[in-house]
Design a protein around this motif. Structure first.
Motif, PDB file in Angstrom:
ATOM      1  N   ILE A  53       0.834  -1.597  -0.206  1.00 46.95           N
ATOM      2  CA  ILE A  53       0.384  -0.166   0.370  1.00 46.95           C
ATOM      3  C   ILE A  53       0.780   1.295  -0.361  1.00 46.95           C
ATOM      4  O   ILE A  53       0.742   1.893   0.006  1.00 46.95           O
ATOM      5  CB  ILE A  53      -0.984  -0.300   1.302  1.00 46.95           C
ATOM      6  N   ARG A  54       1.794   1.195   0.421  1.00 46.54           N
ATOM      7  CA  ARG A  54       2.955   2.489   1.251  1.00 46.54           C
ATOM      8  C   ARG A  54       3.212   2.773  -0.519  1.00 46.54           C
ATOM      9  O   ARG A  54       3.154   4.209  -0.981  1.00 46.54           O
ATOM     10  CB  ARG A  54       4.404   1.969   1.601  1.00 46.54           C
ATOM     11  N   THR A  55       3.839   1.557  -1.624  1.00 44.67           N
ATOM     12  CA  THR A  55       4.536   2.022  -2.716  1.00 44.67           C
ATOM     13  C   THR A  55       3.223   2.769  -3.321  1.00 44.67           C
ATOM     14  O   THR A  55       3.940   4.604  -4.251  1.00 44.67           O
ATOM     15  CB  THR A  55       4.865   0.215  -3.361  1.00 44.67           C
ATOM     16  N   PRO A  56       1.291   1.990  -4.013  1.00 41.53           N
ATOM     17  CA  PRO A  56       0.971   3.783  -4.418  1.00 41.53           C
ATOM     18  C   PRO A  56       1.201   4.752  -3.965  1.00 41.53           C
ATOM     19  O   PRO A  56       0.922   5.858  -4.342  1.00 41.53           O
ATOM     20  CB  PRO A  56      -0.357   2.885  -4.975  1.00 41.53           C
ATOM     21  N   MET A 100      -4.754   0.054  -6.138  1.00 43.33           N
ATOM     22  CA  MET A 100      -5.210  -0.271  -4.312  1.00 43.33           C
ATOM     23  C   MET A 100      -6.539  -0.880  -3.968  1.00 43.33           C
ATOM     24  O   MET A 100      -6.824  -1.827  -3.181  1.00 43.33           O
ATOM     25  CB  MET A 100      -5.038   1.848  -3.508  1.00 43.33           C
ATOM     26  N   ASP A 101      -7.473   0.164  -5.286  1.00 41.09           N
ATOM     27  CA  ASP A 101      -8.541  -0.764  -4.692  1.00 41.09           C
ATOM     28  C   ASP A 101      -8.937  -2.239  -5.116  1.00 41.09           C
ATOM     29  O   ASP A 101      -9.712  -3.052  -3.904  1.00 41.09           O
ATOM     30  CB  ASP A 101      -9.880  -0.271  -5.437  1.00 41.09           C
ATOM     31  N   GLY A 102      -8.221  -2.644  -6.066  1.00 39.69           N
ATOM     32  CA  GLY A 102      -7.911  -4.291  -6.309  1.00 39.69           C
ATOM     33  C   GLY A 102      -7.568  -4.550  -5.252  1.00 39.69           C
ATOM     34  O   GLY A 102      -7.975  -5.925  -5.293  1.00 39.69           O
ATOM     35  N   LEU A 103      -5.819  -4.013  -4.476  1.00 40.32           N
ATOM     36  CA  LEU A 103      -5.628  -4.829  -3.852  1.00 40.32           C
ATOM     37  C   LEU A 103      -6.467  -4.901  -2.428  1.00 40.32           C
ATOM     38  O   LEU A 103      -6.907  -6.115  -1.968  1.00 40.32           O
ATOM     39  CB  LEU A 103      -4.388  -4.371  -3.558  1.00 40.32           C
ATOM     40  N   VAL A 104      -6.767  -3.767  -1.602  1.00 42.99           N
ATOM     41  CA  VAL A 104      -8.228  -3.787  -0.489  1.00 42.99           C
ATOM     42  C   VAL A 104      -9.768  -5.171  -1.065  1.00 42.99           C
ATOM     43  O   VAL A 104      -8.704  -6.389  -0.350  1.00 42.99           O
ATOM     44  CB  VAL A 104      -8.435  -2.686  -0.460  1.00 42.99           C
ATOM     45  N   THR A 105      -9.544  -5.495  -2.289  1.00 43.06           N
ATOM     46  CA  THR A 105     -10.642  -6.279  -2.459  1.00 43.06           C
ATOM     47  C   THR A 105     -10.169  -7.063  -2.116  1.00 43.06           C
ATOM     48  O   THR A 105     -11.318  -8.411  -0.952  1.00 43.06           O
ATOM     49  CB  THR A 105     -11.272  -5.934  -3.733  1.00 43.06           C
ATOM     50  N   ALA A 106      -8.766  -7.899  -2.512  1.00 35.32           N
ATOM     51  CA  ALA A 106      -8.320  -9.132  -3.009  1.00 35.32           C
ATOM     52  C   ALA A 106      -7.848  -9.738  -1.173  1.00 35.32           C
ATOM     53  O   ALA A 106      -8.291 -10.587  -0.988  1.00 35.32           O
ATOM     54  CB  ALA A 106      -7.323  -9.168  -3.729  1.00 35.32           C
ATOM     55  N   LEU A 107      -7.783  -9.102  -0.507  1.00 34.25           N
ATOM     56  CA  LEU A 107      -7.939  -8.914   0.436  1.00 34.25           C
ATOM     57  C   LEU A 107      -8.536  -9.483   1.252  1.00 34.25           C
ATOM     58  O   LEU A 107      -8.507 -10.144   2.645  1.00 34.25           O
ATOM     59  CB  LEU A 107      -6.173  -7.882   1.486  1.00 34.25           C
ATOM     60  N   LEU A 108      -9.468  -8.099   1.222  1.00 35.91           N
ATOM     61  CA  LEU A 108     -10.688  -8.857   1.797  1.00 35.91           C
ATOM     62  C   LEU A 108     -11.275 -10.377   1.155  1.00 35.91           C
ATOM     63  O   LEU A 108     -11.624 -10.623   2.703  1.00 35.91           O
ATOM     64  CB  LEU A 108     -11.697  -7.473   1.926  1.00 35.91           C
TER      65      LEU A 108
END
Length: 322
Positions: free
Chosen positions: A114-117, A152-160
């Motif tokens: 998350i920090r990178t984006p 970021m939205d894709g990452l958070v969705t996948a993590l959830l």
């Protein structure tokens, strides 16, 4: 010991009324019995004390100690049960340590991802605030900003999704799913990128089916196909085939890319693992999510290099418990 002594005295006095020889015999036998009882009780108490001390040392963390002093008897049974309990507690303790380490590593990985984006977003916002920025540059930065937010939205969705699967809060449906319908549905999100790259998707599937959840399965195969598309060059091909046996339904996804490096194969499905050929947009979480979804539908997935070249994913959905 007091009770035995009382019995000894009473028995001796009663027999003295009849015969002094019988009195001496009863006294001697009682004395021998009391002595034998004392020695046996003392031995048992010393053994219990030794077991207790050793158990305390084990609980304090001393390694290399086991409870295996007795071969038979009640203490042996007790010792075996305590040993089982200690092994169970040790196993739970190791599992908790591994979970804490895994959680710590996961948080560190998520923070890094998350920090990178976020850093890029802050930089873009700074550039957008400059008064002398041109309209063309502004439009370019806004497009890049939108792309970063979508990542970021894709990452958070996948993590959830992975978190829900790990927590066991998702109930997977178990219904008859057509493999062809599954692949066609999974491929919807990559048809345009494949067309831009002039790539071909061949679906060599007939009437095969399996019992599972088409919604989550489409999520899994969408990630597998996306990975194949990203690692297949222009004018390349992706082929999906299927076979069905009385035991399982097997779905194979092949591409004409460069395949996997041998050192990468053991880590393909690790979360946040990014191979040498991964794109910068990749988070390394898609295949991990795919594996979790497939495993929770009584399935397995394997990645390997195809004999004729390129990467090969083999997915099996079993009809019985594996």
């Amino acid at each position: 010991m007091i009770l035995l002594a009382v019995i000894e005295i009473v028995s001796t006095l009663l027999t003295a009324l009849f015969s002094w020889k019988l009195c001496a015999f009863v006294f001697a036998v009682g004395l021998v019995y009391i002595l034998a009882f004392y020695l046996r009780a003392r031995r048992r108490y010393l053994a219990v004390t030794e077991m207790t001390n050793k158990l305390n040392r084990i609980l304090l963390g001393e390694k290399g100690l086991t409870l295996n002093s007795f071969c038979e008897g009640e203490l042996s049974i007790l010792e075996n049960e305590i040993q089982k309990l200690l092994l169970h507690l040790k196993s739970q303790n190791e599992a908790l340590k591994n979970e804490r380490l895994y959680l710590s590593d996961s948080i560190a990985d998520i923070s890094h991802q998350i920090r990178t984006p976020l850093t890029s977003i802050n930089l873009i916002l700074t550039l957008l605030q400059k008064p002398d920025i041109t309209p063309e540059r502004r439009s370019e930065l806004l497009r890049e900003l939108s792309s970063l937010i979508m990542r970021m939205d894709g990452l958070v969705t996948a993590l959830l999704k992975i978190s829900k699967i790990d927590a066991g809060t998702i109930e997977f449906e178990r219904e008859k799913v057509s493999v062809r319908s599954l692949i066609e549905r999974s491929a919807q999100s990559i048809l345009i990128p494949m067309d831009i790259r002039n790539q071909q998707l061949h679906i060599e599937v007939g009437e095969e089916y399996y019992m599972g959840d088409i919604e989550w399965s489409a999520e899994a195969f969408g990630n597998i196909l996306k990975n194949a598309m990203e690692h297949t060059p222009e004018n390349g091909e992706i082929t999906v085939s299927c076979t069905q046996t009385p035991i399982y339904t097997e779905i194979i996804v092949r591409d004409t890319g460069s395949g996997f490096d041998e050192e990468e194969l053991p880590h393909i499905f690790d979360r946040f693992y990014k191979g040498k050929n991964n794109t910068k947009e990749s988070f390394g979480i898609g295949l991990a999510l795919a594996r979790s979804i497939i495993y929770n539908q009584n399935g397995t997935i394997k990645a390997e290099n195809a004999y004729e070249g390129g990467a090969k994913f083999t997915v099996r959905f079993y009809k019985g418990t594996v």
